[in-house]
Design an enzyme around this catalytic site. Structure first.
Site, PDB file in Angstrom:
ATOM      1  CB  SER A  73      -0.908   0.036   1.231  1.00 59.28           C
ATOM      2  OG  SER A  73      -1.675  -1.123   1.328  1.00 59.28           O
TER       3      SER A  73
HETATM    4  N1  SAH Z   1      -1.523  -3.673   3.389  1.00 59.62           N
HETATM    5  C1  SAH Z   1      -0.709  -4.378   2.424  1.00 59.62           C
HETATM    6  C2  SAH Z   1      -1.306  -4.179   1.054  1.00 59.62           C
HETATM    7  C3  SAH Z   1      -1.502  -5.413   0.313  1.00 59.62           C
HETATM    8  S1  SAH Z   1      -2.413  -5.266  -1.189  1.00 59.62           S
HETATM    9  C4  SAH Z   1       0.730  -3.896   2.510  1.00 59.62           C
HETATM   10  O1  SAH Z   1       0.983  -2.935   3.234  1.00 59.62           O
HETATM   11  O2  SAH Z   1       1.592  -4.496   1.872  1.00 59.62           O
HETATM   12  C5  SAH Z   1      -3.905  -6.075  -0.741  1.00 59.62           C
HETATM   13  C6  SAH Z   1      -3.787  -7.513  -0.311  1.00 59.62           C
HETATM   14  O3  SAH Z   1      -5.109  -7.984  -0.076  1.00 59.62           O
HETATM   15  C7  SAH Z   1      -3.165  -8.461  -1.335  1.00 59.62           C
HETATM   16  O4  SAH Z   1      -2.044  -9.086  -0.769  1.00 59.62           O
HETATM   17  C8  SAH Z   1      -4.297  -9.469  -1.620  1.00 59.62           C
HETATM   18  O5  SAH Z   1      -3.827 -10.788  -1.827  1.00 59.62           O
HETATM   19  C9  SAH Z   1      -5.126  -9.361  -0.358  1.00 59.62           C
HETATM   20  N2  SAH Z   1      -6.514  -9.807  -0.451  1.00 59.62           N
HETATM   21  C10 SAH Z   1      -7.410  -9.597  -1.459  1.00 59.62           C
HETATM   22  N3  SAH Z   1      -8.580 -10.184  -1.156  1.00 59.62           N
HETATM   23  C11 SAH Z   1      -8.433 -10.753   0.079  1.00 59.62           C
HETATM   24  C12 SAH Z   1      -9.289 -11.528   0.924  1.00 59.62           C
HETATM   25  N4  SAH Z   1     -10.533 -11.831   0.584  1.00 59.62           N
HETATM   26  N5  SAH Z   1      -8.795 -11.961   2.115  1.00 59.62           N
HETATM   27  C13 SAH Z   1      -7.517 -11.677   2.485  1.00 59.62           C
HETATM   28  N6  SAH Z   1      -6.654 -10.966   1.717  1.00 59.62           N
HETATM   29  C14 SAH Z   1      -7.114 -10.516   0.525  1.00 59.62           C
END
Ligand code: SAH
Length: 228
Positions: A73
């Site tokens: 993010s």
């Molecule tokens: N907060 C994270 C951002 C990751 S991007 C950081 O700081 O790195 C969003 C993430 O949400 C991805 O890794 C994706 O795999 C996950 N995601 C999407 N749908 C999801 C779900 N239903 N349950 C859990 N994770 C999910």
């Protein structure tokens, strides 16, 4: 709890505290004024959460690729989500917070500076495992990672004072609202092409309100898990 900027990658010019401070300044200029949030961003070495090849860009205020089609993010968005959750809390240091979408673990590390306990769920097993490795040097005893479909929330560990989503669904899953403690909030992007960062809260009379905060761009909230 503090995280120091030492790492296996070393404290080179591009990953130093000074570069991180510049990133925090940029986030402040974008409108994040809560000193607790700015201190949390200052405390977490973001370069530990990106690929070594991208470390030189770790302190740009932008999303960066994590592999598996996902992105870490943008610091501004992590800060904005944290600020919105904090705004609803009387005692953040004892709050239980669920993050949906662990990704790299970066946001979980930032939230750990602010809230009592942070649960974070990820549906891609490889990312869940890498986040564990990324977080290890920070020794954050209050972060608990789970592998699973966060669209179901995390019923075993509910209730939560806040649920913060890092992936956008077409609506806020009703079970998230059910897993909130009294006075709790959901901070989540909602929508497909056009997404709005939204805050769902329940007042003392049991009345739900949903506020749209600003347009955002998140990866989609997908269902099921990826075990590979
Ligand atoms: N907060 C994270 C951002 C990751 S991007 C950081 O700081 O790195 C969003 C993430 O949400 C991805 O890794 C994706 O795999 C996950 N995601 C999407 N749908 C999801 C779900 N239903 N349950 C859990 N994770 C999910």
């Amino acid at each position: 709890m503090t995280a120091r900027g030492t790492s296996a990658q070393g404290n080179t010019g591009l990953t130093s505290a000074r570069v991180r401070q510049r990133m925090v300044e940029r986030v402040r200029e974008l409108g994040i004024r809560d000193p607790r949030v700015l201190a949390a961003l200052t405390a977490v070495p973001r370069h530990l959460f990106v690929d070594a090849a991208l470390a030189s860009r770790a302190y740009d205020d932008c999303a960066l690729p994590l592999g598996h089609g996902q992105t870490i993010s943008q610091p501004y968005i992590v800060a904005r989500s944290a600020e919105l959750a904090l705004g609803a809390m009387v005692a953040p240091k004892t709050a239980r917070v669920l993050e949906v979408g662990t990704g790299s673990g970066y946001a979980a590390a930032v939230f750990a500076q602010l809230f009592g306990e942070v649960f974070s769920v990820e549906r891609v097993r490889a990312l869940h495992e890498r986040a564990r490795v990324n977080l290890r040097p920070l020794r954050l005893a209050t972060v608990r990672l789970a592998y699973g479909d966060g669209a179901d929330g995390l019923p075993a560990d509910a209730p939560f004072d806040a649920i913060i989503a890092a992936a956008a669904g077409v609506e806020i899953p009703p079970c998230w609202a059910q897993q909130l403690a009294p006075g709790g909030v959901v901070v989540a992007p909602v929508g497909e092409e056009q997404q709005q960062l939204s805050v769902l809260s329940k007042d003392r009379h049991g009345q739900w309100t949903c506020r749209r905060i600003e347009p955002v761009r998140f990866v989609p909230l997908l269902s099921g898990v990826i075990a590979a």
